[in-house]
Design a protein around this motif. Sequence first.
Motif, PDB file in Angstrom:
ATOM      1  N   GLU A 163       0.813  -1.206   0.000  1.00  0.00           N
ATOM      2  CA  GLU A 163       0.000   0.000   0.000  1.00  0.00           C
ATOM      3  C   GLU A 163       0.853   1.265   0.000  1.00  0.00           C
ATOM      4  O   GLU A 163       0.391   2.324   0.402  1.00  0.00           O
ATOM      5  N   PHE A 164       2.095   1.146  -0.427  1.00  0.00           N
ATOM      6  CA  PHE A 164       2.998   2.290  -0.488  1.00  0.00           C
ATOM      7  C   PHE A 164       3.995   2.057  -1.619  1.00  0.00           C
ATOM      8  O   PHE A 164       4.202   0.915  -2.052  1.00  0.00           O
ATOM      9  N   PRO A 165       4.616   3.120  -2.121  1.00  0.00           N
ATOM     10  CA  PRO A 165       5.596   2.950  -3.203  1.00  0.00           C
ATOM     11  C   PRO A 165       6.837   2.217  -2.706  1.00  0.00           C
ATOM     12  O   PRO A 165       7.438   2.601  -1.706  1.00  0.00           O
ATOM     13  N   THR A 166       7.218   1.168  -3.415  1.00  0.00           N
ATOM     14  CA  THR A 166       8.305   0.304  -2.954  1.00  0.00           C
ATOM     15  C   THR A 166       9.551   0.362  -3.836  1.00  0.00           C
ATOM     16  O   THR A 166      10.546  -0.295  -3.529  1.00  0.00           O
ATOM     17  N   GLU A 167       9.502   1.148  -4.922  1.00  0.00           N
ATOM     18  CA  GLU A 167      10.588   1.052  -5.893  1.00  0.00           C
ATOM     19  C   GLU A 167      11.948   1.407  -5.301  1.00  0.00           C
ATOM     20  O   GLU A 167      12.961   0.761  -5.608  1.00  0.00           O
ATOM     21  N   ARG A 168      12.014   2.408  -4.443  1.00  0.00           N
ATOM     22  CA  ARG A 168      13.301   2.774  -3.849  1.00  0.00           C
ATOM     23  C   ARG A 168      13.664   1.836  -2.694  1.00  0.00           C
ATOM     24  O   ARG A 168      14.823   1.429  -2.552  1.00  0.00           O
ATOM     25  N   LEU A 169      12.693   1.501  -1.873  1.00  0.00           N
ATOM     26  CA  LEU A 169      12.951   0.575  -0.771  1.00  0.00           C
ATOM     27  C   LEU A 169      13.504  -0.747  -1.292  1.00  0.00           C
ATOM     28  O   LEU A 169      14.444  -1.311  -0.711  1.00  0.00           O
ATOM     29  N   ASN A 170      12.954  -1.236  -2.383  1.00  0.00           N
ATOM     30  CA  ASN A 170      13.374  -2.541  -2.895  1.00  0.00           C
ATOM     31  C   ASN A 170      14.757  -2.511  -3.532  1.00  0.00           C
ATOM     32  O   ASN A 170      15.361  -3.563  -3.743  1.00  0.00           O
ATOM     33  N   VAL A 171      15.256  -1.328  -3.825  1.00  0.00           N
ATOM     34  CA  VAL A 171      16.645  -1.188  -4.263  1.00  0.00           C
ATOM     35  C   VAL A 171      17.574  -1.059  -3.056  1.00  0.00           C
ATOM     36  O   VAL A 171      18.648  -1.662  -3.006  1.00  0.00           O
ATOM     37  N   VAL A 172      17.141  -0.288  -2.065  1.00  0.00           N
ATOM     38  CA  VAL A 172      17.994   0.010  -0.913  1.00  0.00           C
ATOM     39  C   VAL A 172      18.096  -1.177   0.047  1.00  0.00           C
ATOM     40  O   VAL A 172      19.182  -1.465   0.577  1.00  0.00           O
ATOM     41  N   LEU A 173      16.994  -1.881   0.268  1.00  0.00           N
ATOM     42  CA  LEU A 173      16.977  -2.924   1.300  1.00  0.00           C
ATOM     43  C   LEU A 173      18.006  -4.033   1.066  1.00  0.00           C
ATOM     44  O   LEU A 173      18.710  -4.425   2.018  1.00  0.00           O
ATOM     45  N   ASP A 228      21.639   6.323  -7.360  1.00  0.00           N
ATOM     46  CA  ASP A 228      21.620   7.451  -8.288  1.00  0.00           C
ATOM     47  C   ASP A 228      20.365   8.303  -8.166  1.00  0.00           C
ATOM     48  O   ASP A 228      20.296   9.389  -8.740  1.00  0.00           O
ATOM     49  N   PHE A 229      19.371   7.843  -7.401  1.00  0.00           N
ATOM     50  CA  PHE A 229      18.179   8.673  -7.204  1.00  0.00           C
ATOM     51  C   PHE A 229      18.336   9.647  -6.035  1.00  0.00           C
ATOM     52  O   PHE A 229      17.416  10.392  -5.724  1.00  0.00           O
TER      53      PHE A 229
END
Length: 272
Positions: free
Chosen positions: A21-31, A141-142
């Motif tokens: 229920e939240f944007p995961t695109e950055r979390l899934n790169v960082v985690l 890079d983001f």
Amino acid sequence: MAKSGSVDVEDRQYDPDDDHEFPTERLNVVLPEILSDPEITTYLQAQNVNAVTRKGYNDHGTKHIEIVRNRALRLYELLKTSNIEFNGATEQGLSGADEPVIIALAATLHDVGHVVHRDKHPYYSIPLAADILDRFLPQFDFYDIEQQVRMKAEILHAILCHHTAEDPLTTEAGIIRVADALDMERGRSRIPYKKGGRGIDTLSSQAIDRVSLQSGSDCPVLVKIEMINAAGVYQVDNLLKAKLRDSGLQEYVRIVAVNTRGGDQLVEQIEL
């Protein structure tokens, strides 16, 4: 974590392949980088030496961090499902996709100050975590320089406020404070106790059998705590309720403690 459309299902492990229920695109790169970073991994192991080996307290290492991070992300998802506003990333001009990254990194690094000393460890965590973040964030890079500084500001704020007199000023920081207290099952209390002790801290922590996070019928988050005897009430009242107070999440979280052993009639169910 729960799949979209079934947020009442309690699941303890954040799964990047699930719908959220939240944007995961950055979390899934960082985690994955958090989990594989050798410096972070070593800190999580080393921070248990003062707490466990030298002071005889309960676990504050890798397992604790895993539990807190997963429960923080679970809290975050339940709040986002109810459209609760988050102010940390937003007020820094960051995006919604940065909120779970702030939460994951703050949850991971909140106890690194234990490598210096258990006492006043949140204050020691700040410079140590700042150094880690200065090295860690530039690989993505983001995040340009300005965004790295603003991310660091929010992560450090959440770290500081997890266990100190300073009240959280952001919803993200409030989540870290509450999630830290949710690591309380089967003797994993955040109230330090000496292993083998028979005081109320030890006895009450052993009374907590299970903690689950669910969507509430009348609030975004229901924390259900199953106890094997009434001593667990002390743990809930003096740890979780105390951390929830002034976290900024009070109106969104309902705590229900249930005594699962029918022979103890002192407490069957209590709402806090």
